[in-house]
Design a protein around this motif. Sequence first.
Motif, PDB file in Angstrom:
ATOM      1  N   LYS A 171       0.827  -1.204   0.000  1.00  0.00           N
ATOM      2  CA  LYS A 171       0.000   0.000   0.000  1.00  0.00           C
ATOM      3  C   LYS A 171       0.864   1.258   0.000  1.00  0.00           C
ATOM      4  O   LYS A 171       1.909   1.309   0.648  1.00  0.00           O
ATOM      5  N   PHE A 172       0.377   2.258  -0.730  1.00  0.00           N
ATOM      6  CA  PHE A 172       1.057   3.548  -0.805  1.00  0.00           C
ATOM      7  C   PHE A 172       0.004   4.645  -0.680  1.00  0.00           C
ATOM      8  O   PHE A 172      -1.196   4.375  -0.616  1.00  0.00           O
ATOM      9  N   PHE A 173       0.466   5.887  -0.664  1.00  0.00           N
ATOM     10  CA  PHE A 173      -0.457   7.023  -0.580  1.00  0.00           C
ATOM     11  C   PHE A 173      -0.066   8.059  -1.618  1.00  0.00           C
ATOM     12  O   PHE A 173       1.119   8.322  -1.839  1.00  0.00           O
ATOM     13  N   ASP A 174      -1.089   8.649  -2.272  1.00  0.00           N
ATOM     14  CA  ASP A 174      -0.788   9.707  -3.222  1.00  0.00           C
ATOM     15  C   ASP A 174      -0.765  11.058  -2.493  1.00  0.00           C
ATOM     16  O   ASP A 174      -0.884  11.116  -1.268  1.00  0.00           O
ATOM     17  N   ARG A 175      -0.621  12.148  -3.240  1.00  0.00           N
ATOM     18  CA  ARG A 175      -0.480  13.476  -2.622  1.00  0.00           C
ATOM     19  C   ARG A 175      -1.723  13.907  -1.869  1.00  0.00           C
ATOM     20  O   ARG A 175      -1.667  14.751  -0.983  1.00  0.00           O
ATOM     21  N   GLU A 176      -2.871  13.367  -2.249  1.00  0.00           N
ATOM     22  CA  GLU A 176      -4.123  13.729  -1.576  1.00  0.00           C
ATOM     23  C   GLU A 176      -4.434  12.813  -0.406  1.00  0.00           C
ATOM     24  O   GLU A 176      -5.467  12.952   0.248  1.00  0.00           O
ATOM     25  N   GLY A 177      -3.551  11.857  -0.138  1.00  0.00           N
ATOM     26  CA  GLY A 177      -3.774  10.948   0.972  1.00  0.00           C
ATOM     27  C   GLY A 177      -4.584   9.714   0.629  1.00  0.00           C
ATOM     28  O   GLY A 177      -4.917   8.918   1.512  1.00  0.00           O
ATOM     29  N   ASN A 178      -4.931   9.544  -0.654  1.00  0.00           N
ATOM     30  CA  ASN A 178      -5.670   8.353  -1.061  1.00  0.00           C
ATOM     31  C   ASN A 178      -4.757   7.126  -1.034  1.00  0.00           C
ATOM     32  O   ASN A 178      -3.564   7.214  -1.338  1.00  0.00           O
ATOM     33  N   THR A 179      -5.322   6.005  -0.661  1.00  0.00           N
ATOM     34  CA  THR A 179      -4.556   4.765  -0.607  1.00  0.00           C
ATOM     35  C   THR A 179      -4.427   4.150  -1.999  1.00  0.00           C
ATOM     36  O   THR A 179      -5.424   4.009  -2.709  1.00  0.00           O
ATOM     37  N   LEU A 180      -3.210   3.817  -2.378  1.00  0.00           N
ATOM     38  CA  LEU A 180      -2.937   3.129  -3.635  1.00  0.00           C
ATOM     39  C   LEU A 180      -2.397   1.737  -3.300  1.00  0.00           C
ATOM     40  O   LEU A 180      -1.587   1.593  -2.386  1.00  0.00           O
ATOM     41  N   VAL A 181      -2.844   0.725  -4.020  1.00  0.00           N
ATOM     42  CA  VAL A 181      -2.462  -0.654  -3.715  1.00  0.00           C
ATOM     43  C   VAL A 181      -1.951  -1.336  -4.969  1.00  0.00           C
ATOM     44  O   VAL A 181      -2.590  -1.270  -6.025  1.00  0.00           O
ATOM     45  N   LEU A 182      -0.803  -2.000  -4.867  1.00  0.00           N
ATOM     46  CA  LEU A 182      -0.330  -2.821  -5.976  1.00  0.00           C
ATOM     47  C   LEU A 182      -1.246  -4.032  -6.109  1.00  0.00           C
ATOM     48  O   LEU A 182      -1.683  -4.600  -5.107  1.00  0.00           O
ATOM     49  N   ARG A 183      -1.508  -4.438  -7.319  1.00  0.00           N
ATOM     50  CA  ARG A 183      -2.457  -5.516  -7.580  1.00  0.00           C
ATOM     51  C   ARG A 183      -1.985  -6.835  -6.962  1.00  0.00           C
ATOM     52  O   ARG A 183      -0.897  -7.327  -7.267  1.00  0.00           O
ATOM     53  N   SER A 184      -2.812  -7.409  -6.113  1.00  0.00           N
ATOM     54  CA  SER A 184      -2.488  -8.703  -5.504  1.00  0.00           C
ATOM     55  C   SER A 184      -3.228  -9.845  -6.183  1.00  0.00           C
ATOM     56  O   SER A 184      -2.927 -11.016  -5.936  1.00  0.00           O
ATOM     57  N   ASP A 185      -4.212  -9.521  -7.018  1.00  0.00           N
ATOM     58  CA  ASP A 185      -5.037 -10.528  -7.672  1.00  0.00           C
ATOM     59  C   ASP A 185      -5.566  -9.937  -8.978  1.00  0.00           C
ATOM     60  O   ASP A 185      -6.059  -8.803  -8.987  1.00  0.00           O
ATOM     61  N   ILE A 186      -5.477 -10.683 -10.066  1.00  0.00           N
ATOM     62  CA  ILE A 186      -5.869 -10.158 -11.369  1.00  0.00           C
ATOM     63  C   ILE A 186      -7.363 -10.332 -11.645  1.00  0.00           C
ATOM     64  O   ILE A 186      -7.957  -9.562 -12.389  1.00  0.00           O
ATOM     65  N   THR A 187      -7.984 -11.321 -11.039  1.00  0.00           N
ATOM     66  CA  THR A 187      -9.379 -11.630 -11.354  1.00  0.00           C
ATOM     67  C   THR A 187     -10.321 -10.433 -11.216  1.00  0.00           C
ATOM     68  O   THR A 187     -11.155 -10.200 -12.101  1.00  0.00           O
ATOM     69  N   PRO A 188     -10.256  -9.634 -10.137  1.00  0.00           N
ATOM     70  CA  PRO A 188     -11.146  -8.470 -10.066  1.00  0.00           C
ATOM     71  C   PRO A 188     -10.952  -7.498 -11.230  1.00  0.00           C
ATOM     72  O   PRO A 188     -11.925  -6.885 -11.695  1.00  0.00           O
ATOM     73  N   SER A 189      -9.727  -7.352 -11.707  1.00  0.00           N
ATOM     74  CA  SER A 189      -9.482  -6.474 -12.855  1.00  0.00           C
ATOM     75  C   SER A 189     -10.155  -7.022 -14.099  1.00  0.00           C
ATOM     76  O   SER A 189     -10.725  -6.267 -14.902  1.00  0.00           O
ATOM     77  N   ILE A 190     -10.107  -8.336 -14.275  1.00  0.00           N
ATOM     78  CA  ILE A 190     -10.768  -8.959 -15.418  1.00  0.00           C
ATOM     79  C   ILE A 190     -12.280  -8.816 -15.293  1.00  0.00           C
ATOM     80  O   ILE A 190     -12.987  -8.549 -16.275  1.00  0.00           O
TER      81      ILE A 190
END
Length: 352
Positions: free
Chosen positions: A2-21
């Motif tokens: 997990k990371f945070f952008d300049r506005e404080g929103n949480t960014l997450v590296l993809r742990s599973d591809i199925t939801p993207s599909i």
Amino acid sequence: YKFFDREGNTLVLRSDITPSIARAATTVFDRERLPIRLCYQGNTFINHPGYQGRLHENTQAGAELMGVDTVMADAEMVVMAVDCLKEVGLKDFQIHIGSVDFFESLIEETGLCEEDEARLRELIKNRNFFGVEELLERAHVKTTAKVAFAMLPELIGGEEILKEAKKAAVNEKALEAAKRLEELYGLLTGYGVEKYITFDLSMSGSYGYYTGIIFRGYTYGTGDAIVKGGRYDKLLEKFGKPSPSIGFVIVVDELMNAFARQKIEIPYKYKNTFLLYDGNRQAEAIKLAKEFRASGKQTELVEKREDTSLEAYINCAKQNLCVSMLYLRNTNEIEMVNLLTGKSKSVSKKIK
């Protein structure tokens, strides 16, 4: 991760591809009414303390079938997983098949609180069935549930354990799940892949979206499953389009580990052409390469260096899976080398 952008929103590296599909299927293919079949390849990132000494980034190749809620669709995807593993050269592997519906029906029958239920799932995942027995006894769950969980360690094997699964069924949902697995086995037998199939009714889905059958593929020489899949009939509706779905991924990194430890060479059709040329024949080499590529031949174009031997280029061509090498010499000769047999011949010819 997990990371945070300049506005404080949480960014997450993809742990599973199925939801993207699933999201793509509900947006790009939102008007489709017939079954959708998709395949893909990508990387996932999982930061888990239990993964010490193992890769946190994995490459996955997957396939999904959306829009069909039939046992035939279940069989199609299981057979595809088997065929994929056979195609790449694996011989000793097993696809373990379970049912989330069966497993969850047993969990529901216990009536445990959230904390005890989480502990029960962890014990079963670690195959600590003595701990399961102790927890159920302490929680004073129904006798039917205790009997069913006592049978769970034995519900691993071939077709015969499905009869025992029906005996262990605590409600209609569990019974229907066992019957569906029986029907699935009949179809898998028709496909001729039954020797690769093992049933494991203690399996539960790693992700919360699984709803029906789940399956994992195992072989020796790896620390984890090389195939992970299952049915997820309610996932797409979270993106606005209800649609039954099933799919699987091959964990490429684990598969490569299996290849290395089982000493399996990856099958590949040698079809590339290695086009070597001396400096003053560059224009001819370019023309010939264009012709080869236009006809569908994958062609490597390399200028020969004076300080590098012809044998070194031949070895390079073999490593790059080329089937033949053409060497355009300054003497207006073309040397043709068959890299599979090692035979070569020279002809005097200029490329017009």
